[in-house]
Structures are given as C-alpha cells and as structure tokens.
Design an enzyme around this catalytic site. Structure first.
Site, PDB file in Angstrom:
ATOM      1  N   ASN A  66     -23.061  23.446 -53.653  1.00 12.11           N
ATOM      2  CA  ASN A  66     -23.766  24.017 -54.817  1.00 12.11           C
ATOM      3  C   ASN A  66     -23.503  25.519 -54.931  1.00 12.11           C
ATOM      4  O   ASN A  66     -24.093  26.182 -55.767  1.00 12.11           O
ATOM      5  CB  ASN A  66     -25.272  23.726 -54.754  1.00 12.11           C
ATOM      6  N   SER A  89     -24.516  27.925 -53.347  1.00 13.61           N
ATOM      7  CA  SER A  89     -25.699  28.781 -53.183  1.00 13.61           C
ATOM      8  C   SER A  89     -25.431  29.878 -52.162  1.00 13.61           C
ATOM      9  O   SER A  89     -26.046  30.936 -52.203  1.00 13.61           O
ATOM     10  CB  SER A  89     -26.922  27.959 -52.777  1.00 13.61           C
ATOM     11  N   SER A 118     -26.868  22.681 -34.070  1.00 18.58           N
ATOM     12  CA  SER A 118     -26.744  24.052 -33.564  1.00 18.58           C
ATOM     13  C   SER A 118     -27.321  24.137 -32.160  1.00 18.58           C
ATOM     14  O   SER A 118     -28.241  23.387 -31.805  1.00 18.58           O
ATOM     15  CB  SER A 118     -27.530  24.975 -34.494  1.00 18.58           C
ATOM     16  N   TYR A 141     -35.737  27.273 -39.408  1.00 21.09           N
ATOM     17  CA  TYR A 141     -34.326  26.842 -39.483  1.00 21.09           C
ATOM     18  C   TYR A 141     -34.012  25.884 -38.330  1.00 21.09           C
ATOM     19  O   TYR A 141     -33.463  24.794 -38.534  1.00 21.09           O
ATOM     20  CB  TYR A 141     -33.386  28.061 -39.434  1.00 21.09           C
ATOM     21  N   LYS A 173     -32.933  21.604 -38.018  1.00 22.90           N
ATOM     22  CA  LYS A 173     -31.831  20.971 -37.266  1.00 22.90           C
ATOM     23  C   LYS A 173     -32.374  19.893 -36.329  1.00 22.90           C
ATOM     24  O   LYS A 173     -31.819  18.806 -36.219  1.00 22.90           O
ATOM     25  CB  LYS A 173     -31.057  22.026 -36.459  1.00 22.90           C
ATOM     26  N   ARG A 233     -34.449  41.874 -30.658  1.00 19.81           N
ATOM     27  CA  ARG A 233     -34.791  41.159 -31.897  1.00 19.81           C
ATOM     28  C   ARG A 233     -35.727  40.012 -31.520  1.00 19.81           C
ATOM     29  O   ARG A 233     -35.409  39.222 -30.624  1.00 19.81           O
ATOM     30  CB  ARG A 233     -33.505  40.616 -32.525  1.00 19.81           C
TER      31      ARG A 233
HETATM   32  P1  NAD Z   1     -22.347  28.578 -45.011  1.00 18.36           P
HETATM   33  O1  NAD Z   1     -23.611  29.048 -45.643  1.00 18.36           O
HETATM   34  O2  NAD Z   1     -21.144  29.448 -45.091  1.00 18.36           O
HETATM   35  O3  NAD Z   1     -21.955  27.135 -45.584  1.00 18.36           O
HETATM   36  C1  NAD Z   1     -22.922  26.190 -45.976  1.00 18.36           C
HETATM   37  C2  NAD Z   1     -22.550  25.725 -47.378  1.00 18.36           C
HETATM   38  O4  NAD Z   1     -23.509  24.755 -47.825  1.00 18.36           O
HETATM   39  C3  NAD Z   1     -22.565  26.869 -48.400  1.00 18.36           C
HETATM   40  O5  NAD Z   1     -21.322  26.883 -49.081  1.00 18.36           O
HETATM   41  C4  NAD Z   1     -23.721  26.512 -49.335  1.00 18.36           C
HETATM   42  O6  NAD Z   1     -23.461  26.924 -50.673  1.00 18.36           O
HETATM   43  C5  NAD Z   1     -23.789  25.001 -49.182  1.00 18.36           C
HETATM   44  N1  NAD Z   1     -25.112  24.414 -49.453  1.00 18.36           N
HETATM   45  C6  NAD Z   1     -26.315  24.805 -48.961  1.00 18.36           C
HETATM   46  N2  NAD Z   1     -27.285  24.009 -49.430  1.00 18.36           N
HETATM   47  C7  NAD Z   1     -26.697  23.085 -50.226  1.00 18.36           C
HETATM   48  C8  NAD Z   1     -27.182  22.009 -51.023  1.00 18.36           C
HETATM   49  N3  NAD Z   1     -28.485  21.710 -51.097  1.00 18.36           N
HETATM   50  N4  NAD Z   1     -26.294  21.279 -51.731  1.00 18.36           N
HETATM   51  C9  NAD Z   1     -24.975  21.579 -51.700  1.00 18.36           C
HETATM   52  N5  NAD Z   1     -24.468  22.586 -50.985  1.00 18.36           N
HETATM   53  C10 NAD Z   1     -25.316  23.335 -50.259  1.00 18.36           C
HETATM   54  O7  NAD Z   1     -22.681  28.238 -43.483  1.00 18.36           O
HETATM   55  P2  NAD Z   1     -21.697  27.888 -42.283  1.00 18.36           P
HETATM   56  O8  NAD Z   1     -21.738  29.004 -41.326  1.00 18.36           O
HETATM   57  O9  NAD Z   1     -20.408  27.401 -42.800  1.00 18.36           O
HETATM   58  O10 NAD Z   1     -22.514  26.690 -41.626  1.00 18.36           O
HETATM   59  C11 NAD Z   1     -22.245  25.326 -41.921  1.00 18.36           C
HETATM   60  C12 NAD Z   1     -23.275  24.466 -41.212  1.00 18.36           C
HETATM   61  O11 NAD Z   1     -23.210  24.724 -39.810  1.00 18.36           O
HETATM   62  C13 NAD Z   1     -24.720  24.735 -41.630  1.00 18.36           C
HETATM   63  O12 NAD Z   1     -25.404  23.512 -41.664  1.00 18.36           O
HETATM   64  C14 NAD Z   1     -25.249  25.619 -40.506  1.00 18.36           C
HETATM   65  O13 NAD Z   1     -26.640  25.499 -40.360  1.00 18.36           O
HETATM   66  C15 NAD Z   1     -24.505  25.052 -39.307  1.00 18.36           C
HETATM   67  N6  NAD Z   1     -24.381  26.019 -38.221  1.00 18.36           N
HETATM   68  C16 NAD Z   1     -23.780  27.219 -38.455  1.00 18.36           C
HETATM   69  C17 NAD Z   1     -23.675  28.146 -37.419  1.00 18.36           C
HETATM   70  C18 NAD Z   1     -23.030  29.493 -37.647  1.00 18.36           C
HETATM   71  O14 NAD Z   1     -23.153  30.366 -36.795  1.00 18.36           O
HETATM   72  N7  NAD Z   1     -22.324  29.724 -38.755  1.00 18.36           N
HETATM   73  C19 NAD Z   1     -24.173  27.845 -36.147  1.00 18.36           C
HETATM   74  C20 NAD Z   1     -24.758  26.594 -35.934  1.00 18.36           C
HETATM   75  C21 NAD Z   1     -24.854  25.679 -36.990  1.00 18.36           C
HETATM   76  C1  UD1 Z   2     -28.304  33.482 -34.392  1.00 17.68           C
HETATM   77  C2  UD1 Z   2     -29.519  32.668 -34.745  1.00 17.68           C
HETATM   78  C3  UD1 Z   2     -29.255  31.209 -34.403  1.00 17.68           C
HETATM   79  C4  UD1 Z   2     -28.011  30.723 -35.138  1.00 17.68           C
HETATM   80  C5  UD1 Z   2     -26.840  31.628 -34.748  1.00 17.68           C
HETATM   81  C6  UD1 Z   2     -25.573  31.275 -35.463  1.00 17.68           C
HETATM   82  C7  UD1 Z   2     -31.416  34.212 -34.511  1.00 17.68           C
HETATM   83  C8  UD1 Z   2     -32.624  34.541 -33.705  1.00 17.68           C
HETATM   84  N1  UD1 Z   2     -30.673  33.189 -34.027  1.00 17.68           N
HETATM   85  O1  UD1 Z   2     -28.058  33.289 -33.031  1.00 17.68           O
HETATM   86  O2  UD1 Z   2     -30.346  30.396 -34.757  1.00 17.68           O
HETATM   87  O3  UD1 Z   2     -27.712  29.375 -34.775  1.00 17.68           O
HETATM   88  O4  UD1 Z   2     -27.175  32.983 -35.082  1.00 17.68           O
HETATM   89  O5  UD1 Z   2     -25.705  31.524 -36.834  1.00 17.68           O
HETATM   90  O6  UD1 Z   2     -31.158  34.796 -35.549  1.00 17.68           O
HETATM   91  N2  UD1 Z   2     -26.927  41.299 -32.023  1.00 17.68           N
HETATM   92  C9  UD1 Z   2     -27.017  42.686 -31.992  1.00 17.68           C
HETATM   93  N3  UD1 Z   2     -26.916  43.369 -33.173  1.00 17.68           N
HETATM   94  C10 UD1 Z   2     -26.727  42.748 -34.383  1.00 17.68           C
HETATM   95  C11 UD1 Z   2     -26.626  41.329 -34.395  1.00 17.68           C
HETATM   96  C12 UD1 Z   2     -26.756  40.639 -33.203  1.00 17.68           C
HETATM   97  O7  UD1 Z   2     -27.187  43.283 -30.940  1.00 17.68           O
HETATM   98  O8  UD1 Z   2     -26.652  43.428 -35.417  1.00 17.68           O
HETATM   99  C13 UD1 Z   2     -27.019  40.565 -30.749  1.00 17.68           C
HETATM  100  C14 UD1 Z   2     -28.157  39.573 -30.675  1.00 17.68           C
HETATM  101  O9  UD1 Z   2     -29.321  40.178 -30.196  1.00 17.68           O
HETATM  102  C15 UD1 Z   2     -27.576  38.507 -29.721  1.00 17.68           C
HETATM  103  C16 UD1 Z   2     -26.073  38.551 -29.999  1.00 17.68           C
HETATM  104  O10 UD1 Z   2     -25.825  39.816 -30.630  1.00 17.68           O
HETATM  105  O11 UD1 Z   2     -27.802  38.899 -28.395  1.00 17.68           O
HETATM  106  C17 UD1 Z   2     -25.601  37.443 -30.919  1.00 17.68           C
HETATM  107  O12 UD1 Z   2     -26.392  37.473 -32.105  1.00 17.68           O
HETATM  108  P1  UD1 Z   2     -26.088  36.547 -33.380  1.00 17.68           P
HETATM  109  O13 UD1 Z   2     -24.667  36.692 -33.770  1.00 17.68           O
HETATM  110  O14 UD1 Z   2     -27.130  36.834 -34.404  1.00 17.68           O
HETATM  111  O15 UD1 Z   2     -26.241  35.049 -32.834  1.00 17.68           O
HETATM  112  P2  UD1 Z   2     -27.486  34.362 -32.070  1.00 17.68           P
HETATM  113  O16 UD1 Z   2     -28.555  35.318 -31.761  1.00 17.68           O
HETATM  114  O17 UD1 Z   2     -26.922  33.601 -30.934  1.00 17.68           O
END
Ligand code: NAD
Ligand code: UD1
Length: 336
Positions: A32, A34, A124, A148, A152, A291
């Site tokens: 979508n 978003s 995640s 969030y 999951k 944080r």
């Molecule tokens: P992202 O936001 O870049 O991609 C998610 C996509 O889903 C976006 O393009 C958004 O527009 C779309 N979307 C959201 N809600 C929707 C809906 N209702 N209908 C249709 N499309 C929708 O995020 P990402 O980093 O690519 O993450 C992908 C998945 O992996 C997510 O489910 C996220 O929670 C999970 N995840 C991501 C991380 C990370 O660090 N990036 C870590 C653990 C899990």
């Molecule tokens: C965060 C999310 C987690 C999500 C993951 C991937 C939180 C509390 N957790 O995890 O749920 O699955 O991202 O999207 O938000 N850090 C700094 N300065 C910054 C940013 C981060 O010092 O500006 C530090 C954080 O304190 C942490 C490490 O860098 O120790 C990694 O941070 P981040 O990239 O946000 O990932 P997570 O905390 O693992």
C-alpha cells in the site's frame, strides 16, 4: 508457480523481490506504499530486467485482496507487509494491532479460501523480549516489550493455531536479527521517513553530513565496551534465507521458527569503528542516556537455520558498512 510478496516495495521485500526474480521465480508484489515509494518497484524491474504485476493494495482491503487471489494462481506467500516502528507503536498501538494483525488475518483467510497454504512470515528477534542469555536459540521463552513486538508474537501464535487446525499449512516464522546493508548496486536500500530510529541509517546520514553526529544510547551496559551489542546481518543474506525457507516448505509440512542472524555480536562502537575504517569517514558521536526498552546484548544462535534450511550468513560487517554507505551516498534523499 507464482509467489505473492506482500510489502515488496519496502526495504527487505524489494531485496527479496530482486533475489526471487534472479532465481527465475514469478512474483506478484502487493504493497500500500504506506512506508515505501513506487520508485523501488521501478528499480527492482531495472535491476532484474524483468517485469511482474504490482498492486497498490492494502491488506485491510479484503475485497481487493480477494480479487488479486482470483486473478493469480499463487503457490506461496512471503509476508513482509507490516508497520515496524517501535516508538510509533507505543504512541498509536491500535494502528499497529489493526494493520499488522487484521492485515495478516485477512491474508491467511484468503490464502485458505484459495487453497494457498505455504507462508513465510517476517518475524523478529523482538519476540525474545529481554533474553536471559546469549546466543539466543529458537527454544528461548517468548515475550514482548512493546505493541510492535506484541503484534509479531500474536501473529506467530495465530499462525501456530492455524497449523493446529489444519495440518496442510506449511509456515516458516523467520526471526530477523538486525538487517542492514543494501544491494551492491546502490539502487535499492532502506528508506526511513524522517529521523532514522535504527543505528545504521543514522550512521550513514551522519557520514553524508545530513546529520551532525550520532547519539550513542548508553555507555554503561555490561558489554565489552559498554555499548549495546547486536547481531547485524546483511539484507542480501537475510533474503536468501527466505528462498531457502520456501524450498524447505516445498518438502515439509508444519510450522517452524528460524533465527536469521550471523551468530556474532557487534557493539555500537564496533560498528562506528568498522564503518569509519572501511569507508574512510569520520563518524562524530556523543554518548547520551540509554534508550528505554533496549537490551544490552542480543545475538542469534543460527544453527537451526543452517541444519534445517542449509542457510548461513556469508557477508561480513565490512561489506554491510560499505553497501549501506553506497546506497546512502547515491540516494541522499532516498527514493524521492
Ligand atoms: P518496510 O516498512 O520497508 O516494508 C514494509 C512494507 O509493507 C512497506 O513497503 C509498507 O508500505 C508495506 N505495508 C505496511 N502495511 C501494509 C498493509 N496494510 N498493506 C499493504 N502493504 C503494507 O519494512 P522492512 O524493514 O522491509 O520490514 C519488512 C518486515 O520485516 C516487516 O514485517 C517488519 O516488521 C519485519 N522486520 C523488519 C526488521 C528490520 O530491522 N527492518 C527486523 C525484524 C522484522
Ligand atoms: C530496534 C527495535 C526492534 C526492531 C529492530 C529492527 C527498539 C527498542 N527496538 O532494535 O524492535 O526489531 O530495531 O528494526 O527500537 N543506537 C544508538 N543510536 C541510535 C540508534 C541506535 O546508539 O541513534 C543503538 C541502540 O541503543 C542499540 C543499537 O544501536 O544498542 C542497535 O539499535 P537499532 O538499530 O535501533 O536496533 P535494535 O535496538 O536492535
């Protein structure tokens, strides 16, 4: 054999789409937009020289979703679509429950209706809450510390219930650790809105002088240098795990969780050092308070994925830092 990729315009989904197309799979992307931009769809086409249907569709729009299932004969679904900002989920929890949970229920319901029962879900490492020890394996107790994370966890439960009710489902719950990096071309990558929440996008914005300095959250954790330790994994390695999971589901019924991480933990200061060294860029930083909600150390035991999927991460931290900066340098304003 067509794979539906939900959220395929996003960061991880776009990289998965490139990898799937390169391996000769037919895909359909639904998003979508978003939290993404249609330009990523153009870039997937450009990188692969392949075309595929794209639907601007919300998973909450059941009728439109049903039409897509009527048009295409899907073999499986990789479900990336979801909202992912921890902070926003605390402020607007209902938006997260509605989008992530109702969206997934709609998807699964229509999958069942159209007899599509192979699903790879983006879970995640957040489902491990505050783990008691590391490395974390899949049998650790599950918990969540924010809305969030709860979406999951609830979706994992829903998918386990679904399998219990109908054992012809084949479901992989992929628990991602910390995906960073980008496609080596620099054409697709992570495109955060506004101020990045996560470490690597913040560092790359400091590197191109879009932001003045990095704020390091906490310097008194019980880690080797006092800063938080995470399991950073290259997004290309991560998406390869999805292809292996699809192969696994071709041969196995059931619902199975897999950690997708490297098995190595690096601290915030380790990342800054490696990033600065490999890219020859100074990253100014300042220590600030911890944080809220952060854990000290989080890294995976990825042995189960290696044994059962035949997958392991291959790219090292240097490559992650190099590819992250290339994407940021080539696209200082993301896809805009
Ligand atoms: P992202 O936001 O870049 O991609 C998610 C996509 O889903 C976006 O393009 C958004 O527009 C779309 N979307 C959201 N809600 C929707 C809906 N209702 N209908 C249709 N499309 C929708 O995020 P990402 O980093 O690519 O993450 C992908 C998945 O992996 C997510 O489910 C996220 O929670 C999970 N995840 C991501 C991380 C990370 O660090 N990036 C870590 C653990 C899990
Ligand atoms: C965060 C999310 C987690 C999500 C993951 C991937 C939180 C509390 N957790 O995890 O749920 O699955 O991202 O999207 O938000 N850090 C700094 N300065 C910054 C940013 C981060 O010092 O500006 C530090 C954080 O304190 C942490 C490490 O860098 O120790 C990694 O941070 P981040 O990239 O946000 O990932 P997570 O905390 O693992």
């Amino acid at each position: 054999m067509t794979i539906l990729v939900t959220g395929g315009a996003g960061y991880i989904g776009s990289h998965a789409a490139v990898e799937l197309l390169k391996k000769g799979h037919n895909i359909v992307i639904l998003d979508n937009l978003s939290n993404s931009n249609f330009e990523s769809i153009n870039r997937i086409r450009e990188l692969t020289d392949k075309d595929f249907p794209f639907y601007n569709c919300d998973l909450l729009d059941r009728d439109k979703l049903n039409t897509i299932f009527e048009i295409h004969n899907f073999d499986s679904v990789i479900h990336f679509a979801g909202l992912k900002s921890v902070g926003e989920s605390v402020e607007i929890p209902l938006k997260y429950y509605q989008n992530n949970i109702i969206g997934t229920i709609n998807l699964c319901d229509l999958m069942a209706k159209h007899d599509v029962k192979k699903l790879v879900f983006s879970s995640s490492a957040t489902v491990y809450g505050h783990p008691n020890k590391v490395p974390i394996d899949e049998s650790f107790p599950l918990s969540s510390t924010n809305p969030y994370g709860r979406t999951k966890l609830m979706i994992e439960d829903i998918l386990r219930d679904l399998y219990t009710s109908d054992t012809s489902w084949r479901i992989a719950l992929l628990r991602y650790f910390n995906p960073i990096g980008a496609h080596e071309s620099g054409r697709i990558g992570e495109n955060p809105n506004g101020i990045p929440n996560n470490l690597m996008p913040y560092i790359t914005q400091v590197a191109i002088e879009k932001r003045e300095k990095l704020f390091v959250f906490g310097k008194d954790y019980e880690t080797h240098d006092g800063t938080g330790v995470r399991d950073f994994i290259h997004v290309i390695d991560l998406v390869k795990g999805h292809l292996k999971a699809l192969q696994y589901l071709d041969e196995n019924e059931g619902v199975e969780a897999f950690n997708l991480g490297t098995g190595s933990g690096y601290s915030v200061l380790d990342i800054i050092d490696t990033f600065s060294m490999i890219n020859k860029k100074d990253i100014p930083y300042e220590f600030v308070d911890r944080r809220p909600g952060d854990v000290a150390i989080c890294y995976a035991n990825p042995a189960k994925a290696e044994e059962m999927l035949g997958w392991r991460a291959e790219k090292d931290l240097k490559e992650m830092c190099k590819d992250s900066l290339k994407w940021q340098t080539d696209n200082p304003y993301g896809y805009e």
